[in-house]
Design a protein around this motif. Sequence first.
Motif, PDB file in Angstrom:
ATOM      1  N   PHE A 154       0.422  -1.204  -0.722  1.00 52.23           N
ATOM      2  CA  PHE A 154      -0.078   0.113  -0.567  1.00 52.23           C
ATOM      3  C   PHE A 154       0.941   1.182  -0.113  1.00 52.23           C
ATOM      4  N   SER A 155       0.219   1.851  -0.484  1.00 52.77           N
ATOM      5  CA  SER A 155       0.980   3.634  -0.564  1.00 52.77           C
ATOM      6  C   SER A 155       0.610   4.069   0.984  1.00 52.77           C
ATOM      7  N   ASP A 156       1.324   5.183   0.716  1.00 53.25           N
ATOM      8  CA  ASP A 156       1.104   5.911   2.007  1.00 53.25           C
ATOM      9  C   ASP A 156      -0.064   6.569   1.738  1.00 53.25           C
ATOM     10  N   THR A 157      -0.281   7.420   1.100  1.00 54.42           N
ATOM     11  CA  THR A 157      -2.215   7.427   0.717  1.00 54.42           C
ATOM     12  C   THR A 157      -3.017   6.710   1.095  1.00 54.42           C
ATOM     13  N   GLU A 158      -2.443   5.912   0.905  1.00 57.84           N
ATOM     14  CA  GLU A 158      -3.961   4.271   1.418  1.00 57.84           C
ATOM     15  C   GLU A 158      -3.717   3.857   2.731  1.00 57.84           C
ATOM     16  N   LEU A 159      -2.326   4.289   3.555  1.00 56.75           N
ATOM     17  CA  LEU A 159      -2.160   3.252   4.936  1.00 56.75           C
ATOM     18  C   LEU A 159      -3.450   4.458   5.997  1.00 56.75           C
ATOM     19  N   ILE A 160      -2.658   5.992   5.093  1.00 58.80           N
ATOM     20  CA  ILE A 160      -3.439   7.461   5.798  1.00 58.80           C
ATOM     21  C   ILE A 160      -4.291   6.957   5.416  1.00 58.80           C
ATOM     22  N   ALA A 161      -5.332   6.515   4.075  1.00 62.47           N
ATOM     23  CA  ALA A 161      -6.659   7.060   5.032  1.00 62.47           C
ATOM     24  C   ALA A 161      -7.485   5.406   5.676  1.00 62.47           C
ATOM     25  N   MET A 162      -6.311   4.235   5.217  1.00 60.10           N
ATOM     26  CA  MET A 162      -7.411   2.795   6.520  1.00 60.10           C
ATOM     27  C   MET A 162      -7.214   3.640   8.006  1.00 60.10           C
ATOM     28  N   GLY A 163      -5.871   4.468   8.339  1.00 59.85           N
ATOM     29  CA  GLY A 163      -6.152   4.643   9.813  1.00 59.85           C
ATOM     30  C   GLY A 163      -7.066   5.473   9.751  1.00 59.85           C
ATOM     31  N   HIS A 164      -7.768   6.196   9.125  1.00 61.93           N
ATOM     32  CA  HIS A 164      -8.271   7.557   9.221  1.00 61.93           C
ATOM     33  C   HIS A 164     -10.026   6.545   9.553  1.00 61.93           C
ATOM     34  N   GLU A 165     -10.289   5.437   8.447  1.00 58.17           N
ATOM     35  CA  GLU A 165     -11.240   5.173   8.350  1.00 58.17           C
ATOM     36  C   GLU A 165     -10.998   3.408  10.086  1.00 58.17           C
ATOM     37  N   GLY A 166     -10.007   3.399  10.184  1.00 55.63           N
ATOM     38  CA  GLY A 166     -10.356   3.412  11.995  1.00 55.63           C
ATOM     39  C   GLY A 166     -10.469   3.607  13.015  1.00 55.63           C
ATOM     40  N   CYS A 167     -10.691   5.645  12.455  1.00 51.84           N
ATOM     41  CA  CYS A 167     -10.553   5.946  13.520  1.00 51.84           C
ATOM     42  C   CYS A 167     -12.621   6.000  13.253  1.00 51.84           C
ATOM     43  N   GLU A 168     -13.065   5.809  12.298  1.00 53.47           N
ATOM     44  CA  GLU A 168     -14.091   6.624  11.893  1.00 53.47           C
ATOM     45  C   GLU A 168     -15.376   5.484  12.141  1.00 53.47           C
ATOM     46  N   GLN A 169     -14.661   4.205  12.082  1.00 50.93           N
ATOM     47  CA  GLN A 169     -15.084   3.515  12.602  1.00 50.93           C
ATOM     48  C   GLN A 169     -15.330   2.753  14.115  1.00 50.93           C
ATOM     49  N   ILE A 170     -14.493   2.920  14.648  1.00 56.39           N
ATOM     50  CA  ILE A 170     -14.432   2.430  16.166  1.00 56.39           C
ATOM     51  C   ILE A 170     -14.882   4.094  16.703  1.00 56.39           C
ATOM     52  N   GLY A 171     -15.381   5.305  16.245  1.00 58.96           N
ATOM     53  CA  GLY A 171     -16.100   5.702  16.754  1.00 58.96           C
ATOM     54  C   GLY A 171     -16.994   6.173  16.291  1.00 58.96           C
ATOM     55  N   ALA A 172     -18.032   5.076  15.429  1.00 58.38           N
ATOM     56  CA  ALA A 172     -18.825   4.900  15.305  1.00 58.38           C
ATOM     57  C   ALA A 172     -19.542   3.916  15.627  1.00 58.38           C
ATOM     58  N   GLY A 173     -18.950   3.084  16.265  1.00 62.62           N
ATOM     59  CA  GLY A 173     -19.312   1.955  17.545  1.00 62.62           C
ATOM     60  C   GLY A 173     -18.857   0.497  17.235  1.00 62.62           C
ATOM     61  N   VAL A 174     -18.354   0.320  16.025  1.00 60.08           N
ATOM     62  CA  VAL A 174     -17.824  -0.918  15.643  1.00 60.08           C
ATOM     63  C   VAL A 174     -17.292  -1.546  16.257  1.00 60.08           C
ATOM     64  N   PRO A 175     -17.723  -2.922  17.125  1.00 58.46           N
ATOM     65  CA  PRO A 175     -16.317  -3.412  18.911  1.00 58.46           C
ATOM     66  C   PRO A 175     -14.910  -3.331  17.240  1.00 58.46           C
ATOM     67  N   LEU A 176     -14.050  -3.794  18.295  1.00 59.12           N
ATOM     68  CA  LEU A 176     -12.644  -3.699  17.846  1.00 59.12           C
ATOM     69  C   LEU A 176     -12.737  -4.408  17.318  1.00 59.12           C
ATOM     70  N   GLU A 177     -13.071  -5.889  17.874  1.00 59.35           N
ATOM     71  CA  GLU A 177     -12.828  -7.192  17.735  1.00 59.35           C
ATOM     72  C   GLU A 177     -12.918  -7.760  16.269  1.00 59.35           C
ATOM     73  N   ASP A 178     -14.148  -6.533  15.866  1.00 52.43           N
ATOM     74  CA  ASP A 178     -14.857  -6.438  14.358  1.00 52.43           C
ATOM     75  C   ASP A 178     -14.205  -5.144  13.465  1.00 52.43           C
ATOM     76  N   LEU A 179     -12.819  -4.151  13.622  1.00 51.98           N
ATOM     77  CA  LEU A 179     -11.652  -3.811  12.844  1.00 51.98           C
ATOM     78  C   LEU A 179     -11.217  -4.591  11.979  1.00 51.98           C
ATOM     79  N   ARG A 180     -11.291  -4.399  10.362  1.00 54.14           N
ATOM     80  CA  ARG A 180     -10.901  -4.893   9.432  1.00 54.14           C
ATOM     81  C   ARG A 180     -10.298  -3.778   8.351  1.00 54.14           C
ATOM     82  N   LEU A 181      -9.094  -3.288   8.829  1.00 54.27           N
ATOM     83  CA  LEU A 181      -8.587  -2.220   8.061  1.00 54.27           C
ATOM     84  C   LEU A 181      -8.174  -2.516   6.590  1.00 54.27           C
ATOM     85  N   VAL A 182      -7.172  -3.890   6.822  1.00 55.98           N
ATOM     86  CA  VAL A 182      -6.100  -4.153   5.380  1.00 55.98           C
ATOM     87  C   VAL A 182      -7.068  -5.030   5.312  1.00 55.98           C
TER      88      VAL A 182
END
Length: 148
Positions: A86-114
């Motif tokens: 993955f490019s840096d841009t894609e990795l950065i997007a994955m990080g923000h997606e993780g923050c959004e999902q956890i902020g929206a209440g997705v359980p940590l054990e269900d988080l899949r970013l890669v």
Amino acid sequence: MPKVTAARIALTALIALTLTGCSGAAEEPASEPRSFAQSTPTDTEDAAVAETPTPAASTGASSADDAGYLAEVDRRTRPGTILDQFSDTELIAMGHEGCEQIGAGVPLEDLRLVEGEQATEYGTWQDTSAVFNSALLNYCTELIEEVP
């Protein structure tokens, strides 16, 4: 202050648990050394993220946040992981997606970013853990207390 300290202890325990079996030794020479924080941008979007000291429009994060995040992802992963694709841009997007999902209440054990990541033999998602924990420390620190 004790609430923050307890949250940091919990985060440290979570990180240790998710990285079980990962030596974290990025200093060992690899056939193709990588460093997300120091990589050369390959397209104009990467160049904007790497060279612009003002906040990046697509992510809302400053390049200092991005550099810290990418360095942390690099520190938490071993050479040869799927994240190398993955490019840096894609990795950065994955990080923000993780923050959004956890902020929206997705359980940590269900988080899949890669995309394409396989669970380890112990059922952990090493690269997702590296991406999310790096994001937690650089992009969404306000969620530290909410993460179990």
